[in-house]
Structure formats: structure tokens, C-alpha cells
Scaffold this motif. Sequence first.
Motif, PDB file in Angstrom:
ATOM      1  N   LEU A 275       0.829  -1.213   0.000  1.00  0.00           N
ATOM      2  CA  LEU A 275       0.000   0.000   0.000  1.00  0.00           C
ATOM      3  C   LEU A 275       0.860   1.258   0.000  1.00  0.00           C
ATOM      4  N   ASN A 276       2.149   1.087   0.295  1.00  0.00           N
ATOM      5  CA  ASN A 276       3.078   2.232   0.301  1.00  0.00           C
ATOM      6  C   ASN A 276       3.545   2.545  -1.119  1.00  0.00           C
ATOM      7  N   ARG A 277       3.711   3.808  -1.398  1.00  0.00           N
ATOM      8  CA  ARG A 277       4.490   4.170  -2.580  1.00  0.00           C
ATOM      9  C   ARG A 277       5.944   3.774  -2.326  1.00  0.00           C
ATOM     10  N   ASP A 278       6.730   3.673  -3.373  1.00  0.00           N
ATOM     11  CA  ASP A 278       8.157   3.434  -3.189  1.00  0.00           C
ATOM     12  C   ASP A 278       8.731   4.602  -2.385  1.00  0.00           C
ATOM     13  N   GLY A 279       9.633   4.297  -1.491  1.00  0.00           N
ATOM     14  CA  GLY A 279      10.188   5.338  -0.634  1.00  0.00           C
ATOM     15  C   GLY A 279       9.278   5.701   0.527  1.00  0.00           C
ATOM     16  N   GLY A 280       8.182   4.958   0.708  1.00  0.00           N
ATOM     17  CA  GLY A 280       7.247   5.268   1.785  1.00  0.00           C
ATOM     18  C   GLY A 280       7.701   4.698   3.126  1.00  0.00           C
ATOM     19  N   ARG A 281       6.928   5.012   4.159  1.00  0.00           N
ATOM     20  CA  ARG A 281       7.253   4.565   5.515  1.00  0.00           C
ATOM     21  C   ARG A 281       6.122   3.686   6.053  1.00  0.00           C
ATOM     22  N   TYR A 282       6.508   2.627   6.737  1.00  0.00           N
ATOM     23  CA  TYR A 282       5.546   1.660   7.240  1.00  0.00           C
ATOM     24  C   TYR A 282       5.780   1.451   8.730  1.00  0.00           C
ATOM     25  N   MET A 283       4.726   1.462   9.498  1.00  0.00           N
ATOM     26  CA  MET A 283       4.884   1.232  10.941  1.00  0.00           C
ATOM     27  C   MET A 283       4.134  -0.029  11.347  1.00  0.00           C
ATOM     28  N   VAL A 284       4.850  -0.903  12.033  1.00  0.00           N
ATOM     29  CA  VAL A 284       4.245  -2.134  12.556  1.00  0.00           C
ATOM     30  C   VAL A 284       3.906  -1.873  14.015  1.00  0.00           C
ATOM     31  N   LEU A 285       2.680  -1.432  14.241  1.00  0.00           N
ATOM     32  CA  LEU A 285       2.296  -0.953  15.569  1.00  0.00           C
ATOM     33  C   LEU A 285       1.442  -1.968  16.313  1.00  0.00           C
ATOM     34  N   GLY A 286       0.922  -2.972  15.593  1.00  0.00           N
ATOM     35  CA  GLY A 286      -0.074  -3.827  16.225  1.00  0.00           C
ATOM     36  C   GLY A 286       0.364  -5.245  16.518  1.00  0.00           C
ATOM     37  N   GLN A 287       1.613  -5.619  16.197  1.00  0.00           N
ATOM     38  CA  GLN A 287       2.008  -7.031  16.318  1.00  0.00           C
ATOM     39  C   GLN A 287       2.542  -7.331  17.721  1.00  0.00           C
ATOM     40  N   TYR A 288       1.693  -7.102  18.729  1.00  0.00           N
ATOM     41  CA  TYR A 288       2.102  -7.333  20.113  1.00  0.00           C
ATOM     42  C   TYR A 288       2.214  -8.817  20.449  1.00  0.00           C
ATOM     43  N   CYS A 289       1.343  -9.608  19.819  1.00  0.00           N
ATOM     44  CA  CYS A 289       1.389 -11.042  20.105  1.00  0.00           C
ATOM     45  C   CYS A 289       2.259 -11.737  19.077  1.00  0.00           C
ATOM     46  N   ASP A 290       2.885 -12.811  19.480  1.00  0.00           N
ATOM     47  CA  ASP A 290       3.734 -13.580  18.585  1.00  0.00           C
ATOM     48  C   ASP A 290       2.873 -14.639  17.914  1.00  0.00           C
ATOM     49  N   ALA A 291       2.457 -14.378  16.688  1.00  0.00           N
ATOM     50  CA  ALA A 291       1.646 -15.336  15.939  1.00  0.00           C
ATOM     51  C   ALA A 291       2.519 -16.163  15.018  1.00  0.00           C
ATOM     52  N   GLY A 292       3.810 -16.076  15.198  1.00  0.00           N
ATOM     53  CA  GLY A 292       4.721 -16.884  14.381  1.00  0.00           C
ATOM     54  C   GLY A 292       4.979 -16.267  13.029  1.00  0.00           C
ATOM     55  N   PRO A 293       5.882 -16.875  12.266  1.00  0.00           N
ATOM     56  CA  PRO A 293       6.252 -16.310  10.965  1.00  0.00           C
ATOM     57  C   PRO A 293       5.135 -16.465   9.939  1.00  0.00           C
ATOM     58  N   ILE A 294       5.088 -15.553   9.006  1.00  0.00           N
ATOM     59  CA  ILE A 294       4.160 -15.648   7.874  1.00  0.00           C
ATOM     60  C   ILE A 294       4.949 -15.348   6.607  1.00  0.00           C
ATOM     61  N   ILE A 308      10.766   0.961   7.576  1.00  0.00           N
ATOM     62  CA  ILE A 308       9.793   0.250   8.418  1.00  0.00           C
ATOM     63  C   ILE A 308      10.163   0.444   9.883  1.00  0.00           C
ATOM     64  N   HIS A 309       9.176   0.754  10.684  1.00  0.00           N
ATOM     65  CA  HIS A 309       9.433   1.010  12.103  1.00  0.00           C
ATOM     66  C   HIS A 309       8.533   0.162  12.976  1.00  0.00           C
ATOM     67  N   GLY A 310       9.094  -0.320  14.069  1.00  0.00           N
ATOM     68  CA  GLY A 310       8.292  -0.953  15.090  1.00  0.00           C
ATOM     69  C   GLY A 310       8.305  -0.115  16.347  1.00  0.00           C
ATOM     70  N   SER A 311       7.257  -0.234  17.147  1.00  0.00           N
ATOM     71  CA  SER A 311       7.188   0.524  18.400  1.00  0.00           C
ATOM     72  C   SER A 311       6.435  -0.321  19.403  1.00  0.00           C
ATOM     73  N   TYR A 312       6.872  -0.291  20.640  1.00  0.00           N
ATOM     74  CA  TYR A 312       6.315  -1.177  21.659  1.00  0.00           C
ATOM     75  C   TYR A 312       6.072  -0.385  22.939  1.00  0.00           C
ATOM     76  N   GLY A 313       4.895  -0.535  23.518  1.00  0.00           N
ATOM     77  CA  GLY A 313       4.627   0.091  24.808  1.00  0.00           C
ATOM     78  C   GLY A 313       4.759   1.599  24.757  1.00  0.00           C
ATOM     79  N   SER A 314       5.049   2.191  25.908  1.00  0.00           N
ATOM     80  CA  SER A 314       5.108   3.651  25.974  1.00  0.00           C
ATOM     81  C   SER A 314       5.903   4.086  27.188  1.00  0.00           C
ATOM     82  N   GLU A 315       6.160   5.366  27.255  1.00  0.00           N
ATOM     83  CA  GLU A 315       6.894   5.967  28.362  1.00  0.00           C
ATOM     84  C   GLU A 315       6.038   7.091  28.954  1.00  0.00           C
ATOM     85  N   PRO A 316       6.401   7.548  30.142  1.00  0.00           N
ATOM     86  CA  PRO A 316       5.577   8.584  30.777  1.00  0.00           C
ATOM     87  C   PRO A 316       5.356   9.832  29.909  1.00  0.00           C
TER      88      PRO A 316
END
Lengths: 369, 369, 369, 369
Positions: A275-294, A308-316
Amino acid sequence: MTATTAKAAVMTAFNQAIRVQEYPLPDRLAEGEVLVRVTLAGMCGTDVHLHKGQLAVPLPLIMGHETVGVVEGVSGAASDWLGTPLKKGDRVSWTVGRPCGECRYCRLYRLPSRCSNRKAYGVNTPCDQAPHFLGGYGQYHHLRAGTAIFKLADDLPSEAVIGAGCALVTGVHGYEKMPLRWAESVVIQGAGPVGLAALAIAADAGARPLIVIGGPKDRLERCKRFGADVVIDIDEVKDPDKRRGIVLEHTGGLGADVVVECVGHPAAVAEGWLLNRDGGRYMVLGQYCDAGPIPLNPHYITKKELEIHGSYGSEPHHWAKALEFLRARRDRYPFHELITHRFALEQVNEALEAVASWRTGKAVICPNG
Amino acid sequence: MTATTAKAAVMTAFNQAIRVQEYPLPDRLAEGEVLVRVTLAGMCGTDVHLHKGQLAVPLPLIMGHETVGVVEGVSGAASDWLGTPLKKGDRVSWTVGRPCGECRYCRLYRLPSRCSNRKAYGVNTPCDQAPHFLGGYGQYHHLRAGTAIFKLADDLPSEAVIGAGCALVTGVHGYEKMPLRWAESVVIQGAGPVGLAALAIAADAGARPLIVIGGPKDRLERCKRFGADVVIDIDEVKDPDKRRGIVLEHTGGLGADVVVECVGHPAAVAEGWLLNRDGGRYMVLGQYCDAGPIPLNPHYITKKELEIHGSYGSEPHHWAKALEFLRARRDRYPFHELITHRFALEQVNEALEAVASWRTGKAVICPNG
Amino acid sequence: MTATTAKAAVMTAFNQAIRVQEYPLPDRLAEGEVLVRVTLAGMCGTDVHLHKGQLAVPLPLIMGHETVGVVEGVSGAASDWLGTPLKKGDRVSWTVGRPCGECRYCRLYRLPSRCSNRKAYGVNTPCDQAPHFLGGYGQYHHLRAGTAIFKLADDLPSEAVIGAGCALVTGVHGYEKMPLRWAESVVIQGAGPVGLAALAIAADAGARPLIVIGGPKDRLERCKRFGADVVIDIDEVKDPDKRRGIVLEHTGGLGADVVVECVGHPAAVAEGWLLNRDGGRYMVLGQYCDAGPIPLNPHYITKKELEIHGSYGSEPHHWAKALEFLRARRDRYPFHELITHRFALEQVNEALEAVASWRTGKAVICPNG
Amino acid sequence: MTATTAKAAVMTAFNQAIRVQEYPLPDRLAEGEVLVRVTLAGMCGTDVHLHKGQLAVPLPLIMGHETVGVVEGVSGAASDWLGTPLKKGDRVSWTVGRPCGECRYCRLYRLPSRCSNRKAYGVNTPCDQAPHFLGGYGQYHHLRAGTAIFKLADDLPSEAVIGAGCALVTGVHGYEKMPLRWAESVVIQGAGPVGLAALAIAADAGARPLIVIGGPKDRLERCKRFGADVVIDIDEVKDPDKRRGIVLEHTGGLGADVVVECVGHPAAVAEGWLLNRDGGRYMVLGQYCDAGPIPLNPHYITKKELEIHGSYGSEPHHWAKALEFLRARRDRYPFHELITHRFALEQVNEALEAVASWRTGKAVICPNG
């Protein structure tokens, strides 16, 4: 404090009925500790997972990691995370995760969300020993010294805090890692709580067009209200190629500048990279559970020059930003209207069932009625 | 120009012997065009893929996309990409890819490496029509107006330019997309040309420790000479978990700040994500071919808060930087010593076979002997 | 094209009355050239400076560098910068600056705004030789091959394009250099065209609170309408310390995350550095004229750990972004309402006087009535 | 601990002779406290300023903020900042600044170097009350709980730590704020301790060419040894225009990508902005003292599209990075060779005089002989 005991909903075994129990309240608070009378405790999809035993948490446990309450007692001169003095009667919320502050992730890499020894109220804080009340599903909540507490502004409804829940800070953290630039095209994959939070922030940051792919219909309606320009109903448009076609149509034919995955199901990632154009940015924000490789094709990362960026949890500081956003923009993004179901402490099992079956908007436990 | 025809090695069918043919040389050059007498034409692993028909390229084709030559003729006042006037006798190299400068990738997104109409000498420039000489495996090379030509400094050996080949600019571009910060720990996956280039730049940028995973032995020896602190021989350490163990041992137990994939085989990506510490950065630099999807776990992106970058091809300013690096640091990173095999134009088939069987360091064609 | 000549307002000497003259129209267009019939030509404060001889520009000159018109003639298959084919009757605008594309700033540093050989319509394009019509204050405008032309969307009023003028692209470029992060506190110094543009973008990008320091009153009213949360009237609050006090009051006592200088007077910079919180970001967006050195204390940069950015001119992709912003957000940021004065070609001197005396909102020349 | 008292050099009044006094050693250590026997205490130019009363510090004071010592006693299970357990006999150093961890700069802005309540050993830690020993110029140094202590690696000489002093972490922090990209041209203004540190890091990060402007001659010689490609002696090239000419000559005629001010005298900033190419980056790293405003032209920031960064103090992770750099690269950047003068505790006044008169390389106090 006149009461000497209080009630809490205690999970003693996975997949079993949760029972309300009484525990003694602390007779004194040590330096820096705060006791809170719980007003609203949000129920998060994660609680359903916890109850099913899908994450390894210690038992017995008082769940509940999205909580607002009123200060009942403080020890000495306590103040909230931003320095505002705390006193009995103050309405507060707090960050659930408490990093150790001493491991290499906390110190060297300044990544406390990946602290090796992180404690999270309502998740890995068993209640069999005093101070017992370490989760939201109880009449009281004990806050250990060092908890990042936030006094809530008078014009910030408790319902907004719980309506946004832990999803909003997840989004704030994600966009800190992968900042939106002004006027980018953004696709949000997923219309659940994290998707809605990611959408609201993107709308507020000037994303244009702002496209949501998800369902069901009522959630998509809410997305429109929160600023989506285009919604794509996965129940109607079942073919991923067609969904991609709609995205391209609204993004000049090449794809979106930014795509944010808020689904949780890993297959969304495979769809998302296209869904990204070339040169776009993608964030994997929802893969909190380990559903194994796909199956995923890394060739796309090279060829499309993706970031591509991942982010987990939060800070104050994400909480500070989230709370101020909820306050200042409550007209534009009415998170306080998301609460659809209120349950008494004794109805926790009923509440879990309702959340598990997706019958609710946001469900809350009101432990004190 | 006294010669009126010249020879070139022409691929007329995939998987068939390449034959040397004669083509007429242009009798005049239009504005901006340059004719070059080829000195050295590098043979890249991609040429083997092209010859096997694994990429859809038009035939007949003169391959060769890493070329150094001497200016034979220029039209009018020509100058190189950095403004140095060009004249007969100048030693030059040039960028192979020529973006259109008009599509949305060229203009709006400033991503000419993803130009929709990109031409690449020696790759998608058939030779059946004049000016014929559009690839490196010929006695002459015709450069169309607008080609980014670089006059080579006197203290930059042609062998260094070809020894580094297109791998070095690939690396320069990659690190522009994902800059190294000073004194990070870096793992390079792969000891081939791209791996060696990625290693040399990382060494020059102060990476520490600098670890290479790859083979065979002689390539790893070369990696050490180019600055690797640790090399892990995949022929010896066959278990990915053990390789990971060695990386952890040299990176404080948590993994590397940066991992750069230069292997080409997609499975390297799955292994690579686990070599990063949480919050680390990963670059997918080698997945030029589409080998289809493989099992990858996107949960790691969220949980490890990874940042992943892809990079494709290069732009003229990467060539400028690469050439200056080769010149200034030729003692520290002796790319000019990488050439192990020299072939005459008539030996192209032999050369392809040698490269295909990994018997060579860098192989070059010397079309004029 | 039936007309063979057309009128233009020609500046033949600084500080002298501008006279309307006739020049021959081109009888044919070379490849890539476009002839436009001018509808609206914005008058910018810079034109007043040019007329006063404060910048070294060649004479005779047709001024006007903010122009909208209708295509009268194209040569061959012309298309706009984004690839849309152009034909007679299309409403268009274009970028005024034309970089050479060949110098080191254009090529190596990808900074065409600092091109050493930059041409700018209406600024350094004398009109004594054909094609004469190289500024906005004429009935026609000749566009050389390579000009970045933009076909205007049907729902984008010409008035919005001219109302925003070159100030908006200045702002778009500035924020590209120093991106706003979501939900930052922002102070805009200056309520003129650049200040209003910088304000509109900051509002659209979610800045909060958004504070403007400037005047006079009507401009501040407009700032409020465009999204300012707080306006500080420099005519009322004359003491910089008091202005700083108001800023601190609205930014938690420490100063703003971001301050954007849009004043042009150098003293604003000295005041501005003290409006930032430590660790804040400052943009010098308005210092186009060289007013010489002023007292500034560099100790503040070290001690406050400031990050300071300058930005100059713009590139075509900034225009693309600006035009789409004007179209999509015209309800929220009604730039089309800024035009207060319309003048005929013959009234150019009157117009200059009105602009010089700050009596106008946005003044435009309508060369064809 | 058998000794019950120890000696320290105490400043009781500005501009007066410092006297050695005895103070009682603590008879017990509270949780987290560490007592260190001082081996080497670096004397920094700042100490001269402190002694002259140029900064408002409380008296009486034991100065010394660059210290290495041996652990004499720890309370309970102490460990260093990176988790290594500490025990008697360990060689250690530590960060001098101790932020409060509670103010908005510490928390919300994650900018502890600007902590509102920052304590710095040897600077604002008066010694009239127990535990007295809070600066380096004493036989012992008391470290409060929460101090970031670093156990020194066996192959890291104490002399390297003191030779680099607080200048190196200043540089590490600066380049974190304004990272060097690989292979940039860099000018360092100043050849003193901060300049040398900024030079060493730039050299290690691949800067090319690397130019130093400063003096006197012996310092420039040292700069060459630490990697400078070009040195410009301000005693020989007194005209700033000529110095600029030399810089342009080595940077392609347009100026350097990066300029780092390490001089301290504000006039360097005015000169420095003109040493950058347009679009370059400038770091103000040396303006620790407030010398008041000087004439600076902000027009250059706009026109040259400069990016300017300030950086102040340091954080523990900068120390971690600096110490590992000193260890791993001690052959290339021999900071341990910089110590030219060693003084006994009783010679502190003599040492101050020597440093004030620039007669020394690095001067150290050896309080235990």
C-alpha cells in the motif's frame, strides 16, 4: 482511610471464572506511595488474551491496566510526574509500565519500553501478597513509589482517558519513532482502538488523505467522525488487490506516503507493504502477540526502498502528551464517547465475554459503583 | 576518430554463447554526447543473471554496467557531472542508470532510483540500432546527453573503480538512507562485493565492533584486511543460533546496533532481525532479485522496536562520493587489488562461466586488450 | 493567437514611475515553451524593495513573481510538472525560480534553492529582448522550456494561489527543513504574509498552543481566524520581556518547543532565541534582506542547546504541496479572502504605493481587466 | 578503612590561595554510596575560571571534576552504571553532573543536561558539611547514591581518561545532537581540549578533509597526529578572509559541510558561519561562558540555509561511549599522552597558575602522591 479491607476481581486460574475477593488495605504508606480509589477501569482486548492464558503472567492477578481514580492517601510530599503536588481528592491516572531504570535498555539505549525487568500493573503484578491492589479491577489501587502519576485537568473527563486507553499512548510512541511530516497521505490498517488512536493523531497532524481499512461498519463510521477521508470496509472489499486499488486511486496512483499497521494479525503486514508508494514509511504498531512467521517478501523492502518502524509500549512522556491531546482536542476527537458498556466489579466475567465477542465499544469496570 | 566500426560482445539470446560483432561507430556526435574508448569493463554477478534470462531485458544487448574508458570524442563544450570540462584523452567513468527526470518519482518524491522510465546502460539498452554501443563489453561506449560522467582523478586507479564496481555506490546510497552514527556496533551479512563495500564504509565511519558473517574463507580474509574486527564463517558455524551467539558475545549480550543484509538470499533477513539489539536498525541492501516470500515474523518488528530500511540503485551524487572515497582511502581499502581475472572481448563467455562458478575475485573485460 | 503585441508594466529605472509598454508577442513557440494570458499577478513586498533599487536586478524589468493565467499556446506535447498534459485554456501557475540544474548546489548538494545561476521570473529576467514577457505584470507571460508549471485544480480558486503567494512555499520549504512534530508549542514571530503562511501550516500540523507575536490588529485578527490560540500585539506589549512572559505563561513556564521568525527585521532573532525552551528549535525564515550584523549572544545556542535552521526560496515540490494544501483546506485557511485590492496594469505605481504604505491586505494586478 | 581523616585542597575565597585541609572521612556509607581513593584529578580551564570567581559557585569548595580513583568502600551490592558489580580495589571514574531526574527537563524533555537542579561534583558541591569530599582535589572522593560510576577496563589507562577529560564527553554529546554523516568535510575551530576531542571523533567517523583552525603550533602538531588533514595557524594566518580562503580551497570552493566551534570566544561564531557551504551544519560547542552579545548577521542563516546546533554538558551514556572509544582507539588517538604536568595536592595553586598561563598540556593533581 477508614475502610480496612476492599474488594477486587481476582483471576486465580486461566479460563476460569474470576471471583471478587477482599484484601486488607495497607495501614500505612511508605515514602512515595499513593493509594487511589478506583473510578473507572478500562477493559482492554489484552485482558481477554490474559484470561485465556495466552501470555505468561503470574497468578493470582488483579487485571486492569487502564485506570482512573481519586487519591485516597499519599505519604509525605507526593507530586505527579510533571511536578504538581498531589493531595487527597485529586483525580489521577498513571502509566502502567514501570521500567527498572538500571538495565542497559533503560540506561545505555534509553529504551525503557524494552526494559528487561519491566513491571506492569494489572499484567505481571500478582496480588497474593501485600499491597495486593496492583491492578485496576479493584476498589483501590496501590501505586508504588516511582509510579508516573498524572493529575487530570478539570476539563479532561475520566471517560476520555479510559476511552482512549492504552491504545493512544501506543500511537503517541509510534509516531515519535516514525514522525509524520505535514500533509502526507496516510493509510491506517485496522479500525480498532489502536487504529482509531493512530487515526486521530494523524488527522491532528495534518495527514491528507487519511484512509482507513478495517471494520465493522460502526467502527468505520467512528473513524469518519474522527477524521478519516476514506474508509475501506474489509467485509465489503474482500480482495486485497481491490483494497490496494482504492488506496492507489486516492494517492496519485503510486501508494501512500505512510501506512500504519494497527491490526494485530500478521497478514496485514504483507498487504501493507504494497500500500506504500516506493520510498514510503511503514509502521508495525499492532504485532504485540507472537503469531509466528508468515510469508513476507523482503525483496519489496529493497526494491520499494521502504522504511519500516516498530514501536512497543510507551513511556511517561507519551502519557503526558496523550492526556494533553485528549483535553485540548476533546471536541474534535471525542474519545469520551467511546465507552458503551459499564460493569460492576462483580460483572467482570460478563464484561470479558462481551469484549471477547466484540459486542462492545469500550467496556469499563466501575469498582465502586 | 579514424575507425569507422568497432567490436562489441553481443548477447542475442539468453543462455546462448555471446558473439563478438562489429557495429558502425557514429560519424558525428549530437550536442552533449560523448564517445569513450573502453579500458576496463567489470563483470558483475548481475550479468550472469542477465545471461540466464532471469531478468526481463531486451535483446540484442551489449552487457557491462561498470565501465572505465578514455574520452575519444565530445560534442561542443562538454563537462563532467561536477563541472570539469571534458576533452579527448580524459579518463572517465559514469553512472549507468539514467532516470527520466520527469516522472513523479524523479520529481515529486526525489527518488530517481525508482524512476518509472529508468534506462541503464548494459541492462535495458538494446544494441540493434545506432548508436549501438550502449554497454561496457565493447571497444567503445556511446554516452547519451545527460549521462552523469565523472572525470577520474589522476591518483584514482581505474582498477579501483572497477574493483569497487556498482556494489560501492549501492552501499553509499544505503548508508545515506540509514546513516551510521559514530561508534556503533555493526554486523554485515555477506562477504561478497556489496558486503565488502558496506564493510569498508562502516569501517571508515568508525563502526566498532565490525562483524562479518559470510564466506568463503578468502573473502573473509579480505574482510579482515578491510577492517572487520570479527568474521564468522558460515561454512564453519552452520547453526544460525551459534552465529547469533557470537554476535551477542561481541555486542554486550544484546545484539548489534546496526545489521546490514548484503547476501541476496531472503533467508538472511529472518536471521538478521535476531542479530539486532532491540531498538536497532536493519538495512535490506541485497534483495535485488524477487525470490518470493519467505517466513518472517513481523512480531519482532513491534517487540524489538526495529527500524528497517531498504535501498535500491544509486544516484550520481553517490558516485561522486564513492569515487572520492576510493581515491582518498585507497591505502586503507585497496579495492584496486580485487581484480583477479582479465579477459579479452572474445573471452566473454569464458568470463561469465568463471564468475558464475565463483572462481574469480573481480573479473574484467578489456575490450581493447 | 491573433494578437501580435501586448502590454506590460515596465520598470526602466529604480524609484521612477513604471510605464506600460507594448512588446511583440512571439510568433512561434519553441519546444517546451508555453504562452500564458495573465489573470492575476500578486504584488509582493519584495516588489517594493525592487522598485526602490534595494536589490541589484537588471533593467528594464517586468516585475511580478506570483502569477496565475490561462494557457494561450503550447508547443507540441507539453505537460505540467506533475505530468498532466497542458492545452489552451488551462488555468496554471508556476514556480518563479529556475535553477540551472548543473552547478554543485543543484547537483551535488541537491539544494537548487541555492543554485549559483538561478533565474527568477519578474526578478532577474530583463525584458528588453524577446520573448520580453518574463514577469507577471503584463498581459501575457512567456514560460521557457523547463519551467515548473502547475495546472490548477477546478476547486482551487486563483485568488487562493495569489492570496498565499510566494509566502506559502517559503513556509512549506522551511518546515521541510525543520519539520514540526505533532503537538508542539509554536511561536510565530510576525503576522505578515510569511507569518500567516507559517501559522497556517503549523495549525494544520497540530501545533498547540500556537502563538503569534506581531501586528497590526487586523492582521492578528486574521491570525486568529487561521488558527492562532494566542496573539501578542507588539503595539500593545512593547516590552520584549513582557512578550516573553506571555509566551512562558502559555508554554509551561519554560518557553516554546518551536519558534519561527517571519519578521525580516534582524532584531527579531535576538528576541526569538529567548522564546524557546532549552532544547527547542528556531527557524530563521524571514531574513531575506541583508540588514547587516546585529548583537546576538551565541552563548544561548550552547547553553540552551538550541537547534536553528535557515531556509531560502523554494523548489517545485513545495509548490505542488502548497497548491494541494490551498485546495484541500480552503475552508479552514481561506487564503482566497486575503486579496483586498485589485489594480489595472496602468495602476501599477498606485499599487506599489499602497503596498509600501501597508494599506493593503494582498494587492493584485489584473493585466487583462 | 583505617584512616579517619583525609586531606583536600579547599577554595575558601575567590582569587585567594587554596589551602589543604583535613576533613573527617565518613564512618559508614549509606545505601548506594561509594568512597573512592583519588588517583588522578584533572585540572580543567574551568577551574581557573572558578578560582577567579567568574562563575557563581558556593564556597568553601573542593574543585576537581575530572577524576579517576580506586574504590575504597561500597555499601551493600553496588554496581557501576552498566551493571558491573563494584568492589574495593576497582579503578573507576564517574559523571560529574547529577541531574535531579524530576524536573521537566529531566522528565518531559529528556534533556538532563539542562536539569534545573543539577549538581556537579567539584563545581556546586560545597564541602563545609559531611561528607565533605565532593570534588577531585582531595585524597578521597565521596560518591552519592545514584552517581553514574564507570569501572574502567584493564586496557584503558587512567591517563587516557584524564587526558581526554570533560572535553571528550562534551564532543560525544555534541555529535549526538548533530551527527556527522560519513565522509563529510569538517572544520574544527579551536585546537584546545574540546577542539582536539571534536577532531578525534570526526577523524574516527570518517570526516574528509578534516581542517583545524587554531593554535599555538604544538597544539596544531598534536591535531595532525590525531588526524587533521589541514591545520591553519591563527598566529600565522591572521586575516579571517585568508583563513576562509584556505578552507574553500580544500572544500571544492564552496565551504565545509560541517563546522564545529570549539573556541569559546564568541567572535569565532561570526567567522564560522562563513566557513560553511550553503546548506551546511554548524555546531556551537564552545560557548559555555556568557561573554555577552557580539555582532552576528542572521541573514546568513536564511540565505545560506544553515543548520546550527548547540550542545551543553553530557549524560552518562556519553561517558560510556567516550570511555569505550578511549580504550578501543588508544593507538590512533593517544589521549593518555596529553598529560604534561603532575602536581601534588599541596601544589594546587601552582597548578592553577600553570594552567592559567597556558604553559601546560593537561595538568593533573595526584592527591595521594
